[in-house]
Design an enzyme around this catalytic site. Structure first.
Site, PDB file in Angstrom:
ATOM      1  N   ASP A 178      44.745  50.515  30.684  1.00 42.33           N
ATOM      2  CA  ASP A 178      43.484  51.060  31.193  1.00 42.33           C
ATOM      3  C   ASP A 178      42.384  50.489  30.337  1.00 42.33           C
ATOM      4  O   ASP A 178      42.591  50.205  29.155  1.00 42.33           O
ATOM      5  CB  ASP A 178      43.449  52.586  31.088  1.00 42.33           C
ATOM      6  CG  ASP A 178      43.153  53.028  29.660  1.00 42.33           C
ATOM      7  OD1 ASP A 178      44.069  52.960  28.813  1.00 42.33           O
ATOM      8  OD2 ASP A 178      42.005  53.398  29.376  1.00 42.33           O
ATOM      9  N   ASP A 201      44.366  61.294  30.376  1.00 43.87           N
ATOM     10  CA  ASP A 201      44.514  61.280  28.926  1.00 43.87           C
ATOM     11  C   ASP A 201      44.449  62.730  28.452  1.00 43.87           C
ATOM     12  O   ASP A 201      44.202  63.645  29.227  1.00 43.87           O
ATOM     13  CB  ASP A 201      43.462  60.383  28.271  1.00 43.87           C
ATOM     14  CG  ASP A 201      42.052  60.867  28.522  1.00 43.87           C
ATOM     15  OD1 ASP A 201      41.887  61.970  29.089  1.00 43.87           O
ATOM     16  OD2 ASP A 201      41.103  60.161  28.164  1.00 43.87           O
ATOM     17  N   CYS A 253      32.549  39.003  47.400  1.00 41.31           N
ATOM     18  CA  CYS A 253      32.554  37.535  47.390  1.00 41.31           C
ATOM     19  C   CYS A 253      32.536  36.956  48.795  1.00 41.31           C
ATOM     20  O   CYS A 253      32.013  35.866  49.012  1.00 41.31           O
ATOM     21  CB  CYS A 253      33.743  37.002  46.583  1.00 41.31           C
ATOM     22  SG  CYS A 253      33.445  37.087  44.795  1.00 41.31           S
ATOM     23  N   HIS A 311      34.070  43.668  42.729  1.00 40.24           N
ATOM     24  CA  HIS A 311      34.586  42.328  42.406  1.00 40.24           C
ATOM     25  C   HIS A 311      35.496  42.376  41.172  1.00 40.24           C
ATOM     26  O   HIS A 311      36.602  41.840  41.191  1.00 40.24           O
ATOM     27  CB  HIS A 311      33.449  41.338  42.184  1.00 40.24           C
ATOM     28  CG  HIS A 311      33.941  40.061  41.580  1.00 40.24           C
ATOM     29  ND1 HIS A 311      34.607  39.114  42.314  1.00 40.24           N
ATOM     30  CD2 HIS A 311      33.961  39.627  40.295  1.00 40.24           C
ATOM     31  CE1 HIS A 311      34.994  38.136  41.514  1.00 40.24           C
ATOM     32  NE2 HIS A 311      34.621  38.422  40.279  1.00 40.24           N
ATOM     33  N   CYS A 368      37.751  33.857  44.892  1.00 42.59           N
ATOM     34  CA  CYS A 368      38.018  35.287  45.068  1.00 42.59           C
ATOM     35  C   CYS A 368      37.837  35.669  46.537  1.00 42.59           C
ATOM     36  O   CYS A 368      36.954  35.151  47.212  1.00 42.59           O
ATOM     37  CB  CYS A 368      37.054  36.084  44.196  1.00 42.59           C
ATOM     38  SG  CYS A 368      37.222  37.872  44.384  1.00 42.59           S
ATOM     39  N   CYS A 414      37.522  38.969  47.511  1.00 41.08           N
ATOM     40  CA  CYS A 414      37.070  40.367  47.593  1.00 41.08           C
ATOM     41  C   CYS A 414      35.890  40.465  48.557  1.00 41.08           C
ATOM     42  O   CYS A 414      35.254  39.466  48.899  1.00 41.08           O
ATOM     43  CB  CYS A 414      36.707  40.909  46.216  1.00 41.08           C
ATOM     44  SG  CYS A 414      35.087  40.398  45.605  1.00 41.08           S
TER      45      CYS A 414
END
Lengths: 378, 378
Positions: A266, A93, A309, A335, A304, A306
């Site tokens: 974002d 930015d 998890c 996660h 999930c 991930c």
């Protein structure tokens, strides 16, 4: 303008599009969510974890890197991506938003933004030209123009003055831009006034930017106003350039904004909320602090895949969080960012197969149903 | 005593030995350093990272798990290793040391230690029997007896009284021990008095423990006294059982203690110092805060192959540390624990090849030389 930056649309479904951005530091499939790496680090994550989750583009804050460690040091280190050892692309930015929100004393004039560093009080002047010079030193793949992020609420008159200065600043940024390996995006303002949003979009899109962003939303206005201004903004932006909705948002906001035709997002929500003990799941949000999780052997989100998890029980995550362990922040951040990454992959696939509306309706319903169920048991 | 615990010595070199412990949760090569996982988590690390660094045994603090989340919850979750998702073995201390050092109000009597939880002030009584029951609920592979860790300094008379109570407590622990899948180690006390260390060692080794620890060191006494008492302690312990030097120490302390014939160690130094910005290298310690590292593109330790050293420059690590980023704690902890893990692997190999003295001399010299050089440039 830019030598290496390219964007191609590979599929559309109603207003939604999927595509590919080509940057100096590799390709990025869109729609893309960018994790926020304020100080050249996504809080609690390592760059290889971001990569493994599928992220190819992260955001860093020019303001923070300007005050520490300084853009020249980052340039010496090979640019922000190399500095943070992220093997993909970066977007910076302009620094304007943080200079206004974080810096102690500031004044905004036609010249630019005058502020004092929140670290040591040193006076700094951020001009449109300076914002580009800083970002060229940072070496990001995508730079943002310096804009005035119109505060909410703002009168019609103030919002008009603000967007006109933003347009003049955008021109100055464009004139300063000299790095062929870095793209530059313009930013549309206009607060919550449809006529001003249209005016700002016409002004900004008349300039040859590599992409266009809708800014000044998610700053306190009602959710309906945000969605209305976002939809209006998307409709005013060129079809063949990436469209970036800044600072948005929740999973359902992202689904809505993808449906409007935005390509990039974002937000600090997945990372910041993780550090506060909140996890996103397909069935709504979970607060890991709740006593209900104390003896739960199941994972955060049974749907999930991930690493947290696959590894940790809710009981253990709650224990980590209650104990203030760094591993709680790590696991919940990983996660949530995995959840957002999967959301983007699924949206891309749904657009490519022209089933986005069904995907969006089914996911939004599941999220809302989950929220309602979670409230009942709270 | 214990059904599943075994220890075999696979090589010796002067007093040093290398060997293998067989626990319910797998094998552990010795000499072994145990990372400290106070609240069932090694601060800033994930269990798969510990495993990848080569750790097969971690320490957890019974006191902390007693006050939160409670031993019964950990038992329900399948024991501490499973709770924290560590695929290896665990050792728990008895809780006595923390009850004495952390708990607000406490009194020690023949019965045990009376304290108030540092979390909520709730009164708790930790008896020798209770300490074993707690550890049996935690399901660690190696439990420690409840001892009185004699404070430093202590008069000869006080230290004598203390070690005699420790011996009576050890007997009570032994009588309580009923879990065939968990080993139990005794602890030798005696402050800095050689006659008391010998007396305590005779008392404790007369009881059939699975292993023996030397405790009450690194509590404020001079380094020479620590090393002298450790050497004396090692010489008094049975050859065929693991010998554990508690709470020690720096890399050079570990090399010295391995040379005395110790097999196991734990210490917060590599993890705590990492969070304070200190990294161990083959050439002495580094403080990442130092301005000298601001523009250094090289890794923490050019002789290290850990993930942070393969990934991050000193300049970036310094930036992360100065910015208070969690990733600084992660990277420095991973580096320091990798350094300790490698130290143990190299010591094992040196003992197996009967070159331990040369290895120890060369490493100690390099560490000392590095320390001296670092001081010059500070």
């Amino acid at each position: 303008m830019t030598g290496t930056f390219e964007f191609s649309i590979t599929g559309t479904d109603e207003f939604a599009r999927c595509g590919m951005m080509r940057t100096t530091h590799g390709e990025v499939a869109t729609p893309a969510f960018m994790p926020v790496g304020t100080r050249a680090a996504v809080k609690a994550m390592s760059p290889d974890e971001l990569w493994a989750m599928g992220y190819r583009l992260v955001l860093a804050n020019a303001y923070h890197l300007l005050v520490r460690p300084g853009p020249e040091l980052v340039r010496e280190m090979g640019g922000v991506a190399r500095f943070m050892a992220f093997p993909g692309a970066t977007l910076t930015d302009s620094g304007g938003f943080q200079a206004m929100s974080l810096a102690g004393i500031n004044s905004i004039s036609e010249d630019g933004i005058r502020f004092r560093s929140h670290l040591d009080g040193a006076p700094v002047m951020l001009t449109p030209e300076g914002a580009i010079e800083v970002q060229q030193a940072l070496g990001s793949d995508i730079m943002m123009v310096l804009d005035e992020c119109t505060p909410y609420p703002a009168s019609h008159g103030d919002a008009l003055k603000s967007l006109e200065m933003t347009a003049r600043w955008a021109e100055r940024c464009l004139r300063t831009h000299s790095s062929p390996t870095q793209a530059l995006f313009g930013i549309v303002q206009g607060s919550v006034y449809p006529d001003l949003r249209r005016m700002s979009a016409r002004q900004i899109t008349s300039m040859p930017f590599d992409g266009y962003a809708v800014g000044g939303l998610s700053v306190g206005e009602p959710k309906e106003a945000m969605l209305e201004m976002a939809a209006l903004g998307a409709s005013m932006l060129p079809v063949d350039r990436p469209r970036y909705l800044m600072g948005v948002g929740t999973p359902s906001d992202l689904i809505a904004a993808i449906g409007m035709g935005f390509d990039m997002f974002d937000c600090v929500i997945p990372t910041r909320n993780a550090r506060n003990g909140m996890a996103f799941t397909r069935r709504g949000r979970i607060s890991i602090k709740r006593a209900a999780h104390q003896r739960e052997t199941g994972p955060l989100d049974p749907e999930c895949e991930c690493r947290p998890c696959r590894t940790f029980s809710r009981a253990y995550l709650r224990h980590l969080f209650m104990s203030g362990e760094i591993l709680a922040a790590r696991a919940l951040t990983e996660h949530n960012l995995s959840f957002y990454a999967r959301l983007m992959r699924e949206a891309q696939a749904a657009i490519a197969s022209r089933t986005f509306r069904a995907f969006a309706n089914s996911l939004t319903a599941a999220l809302e149903e989950g929220e309602a169920a979670n409230k009942e048991t709270d």
